[in-house]
Design a protein around this motif. Structure first.
Motif: not given
Length: 149
Positions: A7, A15, A17, A39, A42, A44, A48-51, A68
């Motif tokens: 990610y 983001l 992938v 972004s 990140v 992960v 969930y991905a936290y941006l 995600i």
């Protein structure tokens, strides 16, 4: 990385992938393009991905939480503004996201409910927060003047 997927926070492109199951031939399988912003970092954790996101429209930045669970179709489920310029880095530990954020320095968000993250605490200090790392109960925040512990 999560499983066979990388990610990537890709600035204006959001983001990305990437399926890296064959390292010699990585393939983009999905993306999430934020409605505004860039972004920058990140983290992960689980589904969930936290941006950490810079709002390109000049209104600050924040933390975007992206589901995600389907790598081909990531979807934003939550957002919280840092309320102070850019969000430049994020680390997740347990139910909390630690966000390095421009003039606010460090913003701590409760992410136990990913669809509605809430502000837990904010630390203002000299310089702009650019990076954050955790070691147990200690946060290290790199900033424009050095390091705050």
């Amino acid at each position: 990385m999560a499983g066979n997927f990388a990610y990537v926070a890709d600035s204006n492109k959001g983001l990305r992938v990437i399926d890296v199951s064959d390292p010699a031939a990585p393939v983009e399988v999905g993306f999430y393009d934020p409605p505004a912003g860039q972004s920058i970092s990140v983290a992960v954790v689980g589904a969930y991905a936290y941006l950490a996101d810079i709002n390109g429209l000049g209104g600050g930045g924040g933390l975007r939480i992206v589901d995600i669970s389907n790598p081909a179709a990531p979807t934003q489920v939550g957002y919280h503004s840092t309320e102070c310029n850019w969000a430049t880095d994020v680390v997740v530990a347990g139910d909390y996201a630690y966000v390095a954020a421009g003039g606010c320095h460090l913003v701590i968000l409760d992410i136990s409910e990913p669809t509605s993250p809430t502000l837990t605490s904010m630390l203002s200090a000299s310089g702009w927060g650019f990076g954050v790392a955790l070691d147990g109960p200690i946060a290290y925040v790199g900033n424009s003047y050095g390091l705050n512990v």
